[in-house]
Design an enzyme around this catalytic site. Sequence first.
Site, short mmCIF file in Angstrom:
data_model
loop_
_atom_site.label_atom_id
_atom_site.label_comp_id
_atom_site.label_asym_id
_atom_site.label_seq_id
_atom_site.Cartn_x
_atom_site.Cartn_y
_atom_site.Cartn_z
N ARG A 209 0.81 -1.22 0.00
CA ARG A 209 0.00 0.00 0.00
C ARG A 209 0.84 1.27 0.00
O ARG A 209 0.43 2.30 -0.54
CB ARG A 209 -0.93 0.02 1.22
N CYS B 10 -9.14 -1.89 6.79
CA CYS B 10 -10.59 -1.99 6.98
C CYS B 10 -11.19 -0.77 7.67
O CYS B 10 -12.31 -0.37 7.37
CB CYS B 10 -10.95 -3.25 7.76
N GLN C 225 -13.36 -1.59 16.89
CA GLN C 225 -13.24 -2.53 15.79
C GLN C 225 -13.68 -3.95 16.16
O GLN C 225 -13.48 -4.40 17.29
CB GLN C 225 -11.78 -2.53 15.30
N GLU D 251 -2.16 -0.46 13.72
CA GLU D 251 -3.40 0.02 13.14
C GLU D 251 -3.44 1.55 13.08
O GLU D 251 -3.85 2.14 12.08
CB GLU D 251 -4.58 -0.50 13.98
N HIS E 257 -16.93 -2.15 11.86
CA HIS E 257 -16.06 -1.22 12.57
C HIS E 257 -16.78 0.12 12.73
O HIS E 257 -17.22 0.72 11.76
CB HIS E 257 -14.77 -0.99 11.77
#
Lengths: 352, 352, 352, 352
Positions: free
Chosen positions: A112, A151, A178, A204, A244
Site C-alpha cells: 500500500r 478496513c 473494531q 493500526e 467497525h
Amino acid sequence: MSVEKIPVGVLAATGSVGQRFVQLLDRHPWFKVVAITGSNRKIGRPYGEACHWVLADPMPAWAQSMPLSESTPDAIDVPLVFSALPSTAAADIEPAFAQAGVAVCSNASAHRSAPDVPILMPEVNPDHTALVPVQRQNRGWSGCIVTNSNCTCAGLTVTIKALNDAIGVRRAFVVSLQALSGAGYPGVASIDIHDNVIPYIASEEEKVEWEPRKMLGALENGSVQLADLQISVHANRVAVSDGHLVCLSLELAEQIAVDEAARILDTYEAPDISQSLPFTPEPVILVQDEPDRPQPRLDRLRGSGMTTVVGRIRPDPLFHLKMVVLSHNTIRGAAGGSIYNAELLVKQELIG
Amino acid sequence: MSVEKIPVGVLAATGSVGQRFVQLLDRHPWFKVVAITGSNRKIGRPYGEACHWVLADPMPAWAQSMPLSESTPDAIDVPLVFSALPSTAAADIEPAFAQAGVAVCSNASAHRSAPDVPILMPEVNPDHTALVPVQRQNRGWSGCIVTNSNCTCAGLTVTIKALNDAIGVRRAFVVSLQALSGAGYPGVASIDIHDNVIPYIASEEEKVEWEPRKMLGALENGSVQLADLQISVHANRVAVSDGHLVCLSLELAEQIAVDEAARILDTYEAPDISQSLPFTPEPVILVQDEPDRPQPRLDRLRGSGMTTVVGRIRPDPLFHLKMVVLSHNTIRGAAGGSIYNAELLVKQELIG
Amino acid sequence: MSVEKIPVGVLAATGSVGQRFVQLLDRHPWFKVVAITGSNRKIGRPYGEACHWVLADPMPAWAQSMPLSESTPDAIDVPLVFSALPSTAAADIEPAFAQAGVAVCSNASAHRSAPDVPILMPEVNPDHTALVPVQRQNRGWSGCIVTNSNCTCAGLTVTIKALNDAIGVRRAFVVSLQALSGAGYPGVASIDIHDNVIPYIASEEEKVEWEPRKMLGALENGSVQLADLQISVHANRVAVSDGHLVCLSLELAEQIAVDEAARILDTYEAPDISQSLPFTPEPVILVQDEPDRPQPRLDRLRGSGMTTVVGRIRPDPLFHLKMVVLSHNTIRGAAGGSIYNAELLVKQELIG
Amino acid sequence: MSVEKIPVGVLAATGSVGQRFVQLLDRHPWFKVVAITGSNRKIGRPYGEACHWVLADPMPAWAQSMPLSESTPDAIDVPLVFSALPSTAAADIEPAFAQAGVAVCSNASAHRSAPDVPILMPEVNPDHTALVPVQRQNRGWSGCIVTNSNCTCAGLTVTIKALNDAIGVRRAFVVSLQALSGAGYPGVASIDIHDNVIPYIASEEEKVEWEPRKMLGALENGSVQLADLQISVHANRVAVSDGHLVCLSLELAEQIAVDEAARILDTYEAPDISQSLPFTPEPVILVQDEPDRPQPRLDRLRGSGMTTVVGRIRPDPLFHLKMVVLSHNTIRGAAGGSIYNAELLVKQELIG
C-alpha cells in the site's frame, strides 16, 4: 461484459478475509472462482475440509470440493486473483503474479505504501487506477497490484471525501471500535476480549493516520501527492463480530450546519465510472437521523455491507462536527472492496 | 475518629449504585449503615427480598434483614446519608435532608450544576468543600449536599488535574467506552448491546464536557470559576460489566515528552487533607507501560477500584498527547467516590 | 505446621491454570513458591515478562521477577510441586519428579486413570491417599503423584457424594455449560464463541462419565473399585469467563423430598481429616433457594471459589431429582483443588 | 393460489416476535400485511416510529408508515391474523377474532392447552387441523385459533417425530440453551446475562415437557390423546442472539446404530400436504457430521431459519442416543412456524 465469466483465483482462501472472498464471489455476475490457494501443508486438500469456516452464510457448494492450490502463478492460470495473503507473504507472492501478467486485487498492506501502487476505493478515487500503467512501466509487469485500504479506513475515507469535496476537511480525530473479524482467525483469544475492551491493535493507528491521505491525494506526475489532512487515531478492539465503528470529529475549512453536512453525505455519489458496477454501494453513504445510530449489529449489512452508514452528526465544541461512522470491515473494508476494485479494473480494461 | 461509628443511611439502596454503597460500606471503619431506603411500594420489606442484587460479592448479612425505610429525614434519623436516588427524585428529597441537618453525599446529577454545590473529588479539589458554608448560608440549611461527578468524569478529571498542575491543559478530546453497570438496573436490554456497540448515552456528553471544568475550577467569592478548558466528548456503551475506558487526546500548554507525562501522572498525589483516609486511592494514578493496557477486565479493581489507571501515553499528531484512562464506574466513579467525599467532610468536621 | 513454610514449585506456571496456582499460593500459610517453570524457549526470563497474565487479580509482586526454570527435578529442588502441565508433557515429567522424591499435586489428566494414582478431593475421598504408599511400592518412588479431577467433575462429584452417602445414587444425567478459562490460553478463539455456544469439548464427556466413579469408588486391595454409578454427559462451551454450571438429573435408590435433598446437601461436611485446612471450602456445599440460582457471575466465588453451589432442586419426571450445580473451574476444579490436596498430604505426613 | 394476495394482520407487531412476523411476511407470495396492531397508547402512530426495531434486517419500507391499529376485529378487517400477543392479552383477544370469523395463527401459549386447539407443526402433525371444525362446533366460531408450539419445542419435536415414526421414542432428557430473543423485548437485562448463564426460564420447563406430547399425540374423537412419551427438561438462558440449542438424550424402543439414526433424520420428510408450501423447510432436518456442530451462530439460518439442524449423534450410556438439536427460535420456533401453519390452513381451505 462478455457472457463468459472471468476466471479468478483467491489467494489464502482459508482465512477470515479469504472466506469472505469465497462467499461474496458466489454467483458474482462477472467472476467465477476456478482456483483457491492455501498454506503449503494443505495443498491438494478440498477446501471444505481444509478450511475452518467461520461465516454464518454456509460455504458455497462449489467451494467444498475445490482443492487448494499453491499460491504461485504457475499453479493457477487466471487473469485475476484476489489476495487475502498475510502481509509478509504478500510482499513476494503478489509481485510474482503481477510479473506473470495477473491483476492482483489485494487486501494485504504490504504494497500500500509503494508510490506506484494505488489504494483504491472506486467511490472515492477511481482516477488512481492511472497508477497501473505507471506501475507496469516501472516494474516491467504486464499484470498489476491494486490494493484496498485498511478496513477501518474505508468508511472513514468516504465520509471525509464527501465533506472534503464540498467544504474542505483539515483535521480529523478518530477513535475506532473494531470488530473481532478484523483480527483474522484465530485472531483474538476469547478470554482476552470477553467482558473487556482492548485499547490497542498493532500497527493500526499508523495505517489509519496515513492511508486516507493517500486515497484522498491528487495524482501528480505518476504518483500521489498526500492530501493535506491531519489525522489522529485511537484504535480499540471490542466484542462485536463484524462492523467497525468510528467516532469522528472533524475540523473543516469552515463551520457548516448539521443539516447541510447530512445533505452533503446523503447525496454523495460515486464518480460516474464507479457507478452501476455489481458491487457499487447503494447508497454510497446512508445518513441516519435516530439519536443512537449507526450500530454494528443493526446497520453493518446496509447496502449488502458495502454502504457506509453515518449518524449522530452534531456540532463539536473543539472542531466543527462530530459524527459516528460505521462500515462492514470484511465486506466494504476488505473482500467486498477488493471485488469492487476488480470490477473497476475490468471496466477500465486493465485486466487480462 | 471516635471509637463509635457514625450511623449512616443509603437512599435508593436497591439500585445498582445503591447496592454498591451497601457493599462498600460493609465493614467501613468510620460508618455504619443503620437505614436503607427504597421506592414507596417496597417500604417495610427486608432488603434481602426487595432487592435484585446484581453484584458478584454477596450481599452483606446485616443488609439481608434490614427493612426498607421511606426516603425522608423523618423516617431515618442519621447525620449522614449516601444518595443513589435518580436525578428527578433527588431534586426534592436531597434538599429535604439537608434542610433537616443531614449531610447528603450524592451520586445524583440533580444539584451538580448549582453554583453553591460542589462536585467533589478529594484527590482533585478538596478545597471545594468551602462551598458547604456558602450553601448553608444561602439556603438556611444545617446539613448540606455534596456531589460526586458523573462516572465517566472521575478518572478523566484526575488525569487532567495532574497534567494541568504540571504543564497546563487547554483542550481535550474524549471518547468513552462505558460499562453496562453505568446504566443502572435493568438498564440496557441485552438484545440491544449483545454483539453491538451503542454510540449514544442520553445526556452523557454534555455532563462530561462540563463537570471537569467545574471540578478543576477555582473558588472565587463563594462560587466556582469554570476552568479554562475545552472538552469534546463522544460517549459509547459497550458490553463490559464494569469499568469506563476513555481514549483521551490532550492539547497542553506545551509539548512534553511521553516519559515526562508518565512521571507526572505516576507521582501525582492527593492534597494532604485527602490522604490517608479509608478510601484514599493507593496510588491515585497507576501508569502502565504495556502497549495494550489498561483494560477493563484486568485493571478496573486496581487500588480496590479507587485508582485511576492510565496507559498508552504517546504523542498525538494533532494535539500533544494521546492516552487511555480507566476507572471503575460504580466505585471511583460513583459509590466509592461519594464515600471518599464523606470521609473528607468528616475530617473537615462538616458533618453532624 | 512448622513456622517455616514448605518451599514449592509450580510447573507450567505461565498457562491459565498455572497463573491461578501462582495467584492462590500468594500468602498461603503453609507453602511458599520458590520456583516456577515454563516452556523451554522461555527459561531464564522473569515470569512477569514471559507470562501473558489473564487474571483480574494482579500478578503478585514476588512472581514478577522470578525467573522461569526448566521443568526437571534437577532444576528446582523442592519437596512439593504443583503441576499445570499439559497432559502430554505431564506423562513423562511428573514421574521424573516423583522418582526424585517430590510430591506432585497435578491438574493434568495424564495419570488419573492409573490404578495406583488417586484422583483426590479431600472433602470426598481423603482415604484414597492410601494409594500413595501403593504407588511408591509399585514404582519405587519416594515422591508421589496425586491428581485433582477434571474441572467439571469437582462440583458434580461432591454433590453426588452427599446424596449417595445419604440415599444412594444410581444414574446421573449431566449437561455442562463450561467457562472459557477451562480451555486454557489462548484457548477458544473469540470469533468461535462470540454470540454462540460450542456443544463440544474434546475428550471431556469421557472424563466426566468416568472420573466421578473412581473418586466415589471404594479402596480394595490397593486399588479403587469404581462406584456402581452410570453417568451420561453432554459438554458445552459458553461465553462465560469462569465457573462451570451443570444441569443434573439424578436417579436415586429411592425418591426423596426436595427439602430432604436440600438438607442433605446443606449439611454435608468434609471428613474430619479434611476439615480446617487452609483451603477447606466453607461451606462444602451451599444450597440456594432462589428459583434462578446458582449463576456463574454471581456465585462462582462463594467460599473463595472452593464451595460447590447447588440450587433449583426439584423433582425430575424421569429420574428422581433435578438440580443445578456450579463450581469454579480454575479454583475448586483445578488449582485450588490441587492446593487442598497438598494440604491433606502435608497433614497426613506424606510429603517430604 | 389466486393471483391476489390474502390480506393479513399482525397483532402486537411491535414486540420481538411481532417484528419477525413483519420481516418474514415482507414479499410473502400469498399474504400481504394490511394492518398491524400495538398497545393502546400507541394506536394511530406509524409503525416506524412506535416500534423499537431490533432485527438486523431493516424494517420493510411499507411497514414504516403503516399506522398501528387496535387489536380488535372491528379495527382490522382481514380473514387471517398472526398473533404475537402476550399470553394474558391473547386469552381474550384471540377468541374475539375467531368469533368474528378470523383465522388466528398464534404464537401465544394462552390456548395451547385447550383440547380443541391444535399446536400445529405442518411437518409433524398436519392432521391436527382436524381440530379446527371441532373447535368451530364447540365454540360457535366461524374463525379459528391455531397455535404454534413454544420455541424450544419446535426442533425438538421434529427430531423426536422422525425417530418415533421409525423406531419409537419412550423417554427424553432435554437441556436447552436458549437465546436472548426468546425473552422478547426488553427481555433479559444485559447486566443479568453478561458473563453469565441464567439456569431458569419461567414456565418454560413445564411447556417443553408437555407440548411435544400433544403435537405427537393421536387424534381420537375430536381431541388429542397425548403421546406416551416422558420428557424431563432443564431450561437455561445463554448470551446468544438467536437460536435455541438442545442437548437431547433419547430412550428408544430399541437401540439403533448412530448411522441409522442419522439416516432416519436426514431423510425425514414432511407429510405430503405440508410439502412445497412457501415456508416448508428445505430440508426439514439437516444432519451434520462435524464433531462440534450445530452451533447457533453458524447454523441457525439453515433453510432460511426453518430447518432443524441435528448433530453429534452418538450413543448414550444411560439411554440409547445423545444428540444436539438447533432451531431458530423466532423463525421456526415462532413467527415462521405460524406462517407455515397459515399456509397449511390456506391449502386445506380453512381460511376465509
